[in-house]
Design an enzyme around this catalytic site. Structure first.
Site, mmCIF file in Angstrom:
data_model
loop_
_atom_site.group_PDB
_atom_site.id
_atom_site.type_symbol
_atom_site.label_atom_id
_atom_site.label_comp_id
_atom_site.label_asym_id
_atom_site.label_seq_id
_atom_site.Cartn_x
_atom_site.Cartn_y
_atom_site.Cartn_z
ATOM 1 N N ASP A 124 0.865 -1.180 0.000
ATOM 2 C CA ASP A 124 0.000 0.000 0.000
ATOM 3 C C ASP A 124 0.899 1.225 0.000
ATOM 4 O OD1 ASP A 124 -2.376 -1.424 0.016
ATOM 5 O OD2 ASP A 124 -2.605 -1.358 2.184
ATOM 6 N N ASP A 138 -6.985 -1.181 -4.474
ATOM 7 C CA ASP A 138 -8.010 -0.890 -3.466
ATOM 8 C C ASP A 138 -8.960 0.200 -3.964
ATOM 9 O OD1 ASP A 138 -6.691 -2.661 -1.754
ATOM 10 O OD2 ASP A 138 -5.657 -1.066 -0.663
#
Length: 186
Positions: A124, A138
Site C-alpha cells: 500500500d 483498493d
C-alpha cells in the site's frame, strides 16, 4: 466471436488497472524503504494531508482484518472467477455494471498478484490525511463498487419513471405476483 467481444472490455479495463497498480507498487518497493515516506520538496506544505509511503498490508483493502492473508488470497480467486463467470450474463448496454465489474476484477487481481508474489503481503502506498493507506487496486475496487451502486440507483429511477409514465398513459403493467386465483385478491 460474440463471446470475445463481450469479454474484451472486461479484460482491457482490468488489464489497464492491473498494469498501473503493479507498476506503481513496483516503483514504491524500488524507491522507498519499507515503512518509509516520500514527499516532493514542493509538496512539503501538503505533508500532513497526503504523502507516498511504503506499507505492507496482510489484510483486506485499507488495512482491514490484518494477518489472515490466506483468506484474502482464496477470496480474491473466487471473486475473480465469479466476476468472469457472471460478466457474460450482463446486458451489453449495462455500462455501469460492466465498468464496475471490470474495475473490481482489476483491483482483485492486482492485490492477488502481490499476495502470491510476496507471501500474502500487499504493498500500500497512497496516504491521504488520517485515512487508511491504500493502493490503486483498493481504489479500483471501491470506485467500482460506487459505480455499481450508482448504476443500480439510475436503473431503479428509470424503472420508476417508466412505470409512472405507463400508468399515466393507461398502460397497466401486470405484477408478476398477481394471478386470477391469487389469495391476495380475495
Amino acid at each position: 466471436m460474440k463471446v470475445s467481444r463481450n469479454y474484451s472490455f472486461l479484460f482491457i479495463v482490468a488489464g489497464i488497472i492491473i498494469a498501473l497498480d503493479q507498476w506503481t507498487k513496483n516503483l514504491v518497493r524500488s524507491n522507498i524503504p519499507s515503512g518509509g515516506t516520500w514527499l516532493p520538496d514542493n509538496w512539503a506544505h501538503l505533508g500532513e494531508y497526503m504523502r507516498i509511503v511504503h506499507w505492507h498490508n496482510t489484510g483486506a483493502a485499507f488495512g482491514l482484518f490484518q494477518d489472515i492473508p490466506q483468506v484474502f488470497t482464496t477470496l480474491a480467486f473466487f471473486v475473480a472467477i465469479a466476476i468472469i463467470w457472471f460478466y457474460r450474463e450482463i446486458e451489453t448496454g449495462d455500462w455501469f455494471l460492466r465498468l464496475a465489474l471490470a474495475m473490481q476484477l482489476g483491483g482483485a487481481v492486482g492485490n492477488l498478484i502481490d499476495r502470491l508474489l510476496f507471501e500474502g503481503v500487499v504493498t500500500d502506498w497512497i496516504s491521504i490525511g488520517n485515512f487508511a493507506v491504500f493502493n490503486i487496486a483498493d481504489a479500483s475496487i471501491s470506485v467500482g463498487t460506487g459505480i455499481m451502486l450508482l448504476g443500480i440507483w439510475i436503473m431503479e429511477k428509470r424503472e420508476r419513471a417508466q412505470k409512472k409514465s405507463d400508468s399515466e398513459n393507461g398502460l397497466e403493467t401486470e405484477s408478476p405476483l398477481k394471478t386470477e386465483d391469487s389469495v391476495y385478491e380475495r
